[in-house]
Design a protein around this motif. Structure first.
Motif, PDB file in Angstrom:
ATOM      1  N   ASN A  13      76.148   1.718  31.168  1.00 55.01           N
ATOM      2  CA  ASN A  13      77.352   2.084  31.885  1.00 55.01           C
ATOM      3  C   ASN A  13      77.232   1.934  33.388  1.00 55.01           C
ATOM      4  N   ARG A  14      76.014   2.080  33.901  1.00 60.29           N
ATOM      5  CA  ARG A  14      75.916   2.305  35.320  1.00 60.29           C
ATOM      6  C   ARG A  14      74.889   1.447  35.999  1.00 60.29           C
ATOM      7  N   LYS A  15      75.179   1.174  37.255  1.00 59.02           N
ATOM      8  CA  LYS A  15      74.175   0.554  38.108  1.00 59.02           C
ATOM      9  C   LYS A  15      73.480   1.696  38.859  1.00 59.02           C
ATOM     10  N   ILE A  16      72.272   1.445  39.299  1.00 58.30           N
ATOM     11  CA  ILE A  16      71.495   2.485  39.974  1.00 58.30           C
ATOM     12  C   ILE A  16      72.100   2.766  41.351  1.00 58.30           C
ATOM     13  N   THR A  17      72.276   4.057  41.635  1.00 58.61           N
ATOM     14  CA  THR A  17      72.804   4.429  42.954  1.00 58.61           C
ATOM     15  C   THR A  17      71.809   5.372  43.643  1.00 58.61           C
ATOM     16  N   ASP A  18      72.014   5.525  44.949  1.00 58.43           N
ATOM     17  CA  ASP A  18      71.173   6.430  45.734  1.00 58.43           C
ATOM     18  C   ASP A  18      71.275   7.830  45.118  1.00 58.43           C
ATOM     19  N   GLY A  19      70.145   8.504  44.904  1.00 57.09           N
ATOM     20  CA  GLY A  19      70.161   9.855  44.327  1.00 57.09           C
ATOM     21  C   GLY A  19      69.965   9.877  42.820  1.00 57.09           C
TER      22      GLY A  19
END
Ligand SMILES: C[S@@+](CC[C@H](N)C(=O)[O-])C[C@H]1O[C@@H](n2cnc3c(N)ncnc32)[C@H](O)[C@@H]1O
Length: 312
Positions: A13-19
């Motif tokens: 579902n997701r791309k890696i984000t800060d945090g």
């Protein structure tokens, strides 16, 4: 079949984000959880990895260090979290966890009560099984452990699905507000028989209880208590046999395994039987061997399941 939407799976579902929390994977027995911070770096034997290079990449990607070494960045699934979490207590592992989730018949929307929370290894899988509309209420009488588990649920993004309370469940039972709300109760306590009467009050009619105990004497005492209000009492011991799969040259396989043919070769390429190697193709190329892993776990404990009797 339940209508499940696989795009909800974190890794798809997701791309890696800060945090974000990512599992940095070197190999199956060398992983660690890292919180992404765009100004930080990860240093290991493969070199220095800048977190800022990870942001925007999909979970599952391979990333390189300044020296060309690489690691994989995986989503913090319950399966991986169980392998990297900090052990504040003994924990449940995948074999027992899988069995528990299945036999407690957990589906999205279920309410589960658990005690003790320990390191939150099981709680994490319970939470995923009942998400997005269910809830896990977990209790431990040890304040610091409960606080550490709460922090972990925040980190793994499960805090909306799990409520953790500090409470002596053997002494006081589960809170009265939870009477009759639970689809399932899980106990990992030293004297589970003390908590079973309260667990019975918390369950909906036909709800299921599971108690994990390392010793058979605990199982016996729990079972005696269960007979009053529960039916279908069954105890299981889950033993997992892991195989290592690797390619070896013929000489190596003979010296390690004895004469070729001393183990019955298996022609099926995708199934390991009691035979310890898979057959080569006859071309003299290396053999792919599968044999029981030396690090395989033995006895962990007994899982006793029981169903609340329905009073008509
Ligand atoms: C073995 S650990 C549970 C591990 C957990 N199943 C996991 O997978 O991480 C047992 C926990 O039960 C808690 N405990 C022991 N007696 C308790 C009691 N009377 N009430 C609540 N928690 C208790 C301990 O503090 C400990 O954290």
């Amino acid at each position: 079949m339940l209508p499940m939407d696989s795009t909800k799976k974190l890794s798809f579902n997701r791309k890696i984000t800060d945090g974000d929390l990512v599992i940095v994977y070197e190999k199956h027995d060398n992983m660690k959880a890292v919180k992404v911070n765009e100004y930080s770096v990860l240093e290991n034997r493969f070199g220095v990895f800048k977190h800022s290079d990870w942001i925007g990449k999909p979970f599952g990607c391979k990333v390189s260090s300044h020296k060309g070494g690489f690691v994989y960045l995986l989503a913090p699934t319950p399966e991986l979290w169980t392998l990297v979490l900090s052990h504040r207590t003994q924990i449940l592992y995948i074999a027992d966890i899988s069995f528990v989730v299945m036999y407690l018949e957990l589906i999205p929307g279920c309410v589960v009560l658990e005690s003790g929370t320990g390191s939150g290894s099981l709680s994490t899988s319970l939470a995923r099984a009942i998400a997005p509309t269910g809830h896990v209420y977990t209790f431990d009488f040890h304040e610091q452990r409960a606080a550490a588990a709460r922090e972990d649920f925040e980190k793994t993004g499960l805090s909306g699905l799990v409520t953790i309370g500090v409470r002596d469940i053997q002494g006081e039972g589960f809170p009265k507000e939870l009477v009759g709300v639970a689809d399932a109760v899980f106990l990992d306590l030293p004297q589970p028989w003390l908590a079973i009467p309260s667990a019975g009050e918390m369950l909906k009619p036909d709800g299921i209880l599971c108690s994990f105990s390392p010793c058979i004497e605990q199982v016996q005492r729990s079972s005696e208590t269960l007979t009053a209000k529960f039916t279908d009492i069954r105890t299981f011991e889950v033993l997992l046999r892991t195989y290592e799969v690797r390619e070896v040259k013929m000489d190596e396989s003979q010296s390690e395994e004895g004469t070729p043919g001393s183990h019955r070769p298996c022609k099926r390429k995708h199934r390991a039987t009691e035979a310890s190697h898979w057959q080569q193709d006859g071309s003299g190329s290396p053999i792919v061997m599968a044999r029981p892993s030396s690090e395989a776990k033995g006895h962990t404990g007994y899982l006793t399941f029981a169903r609340l009797k329905c009073v008509a």
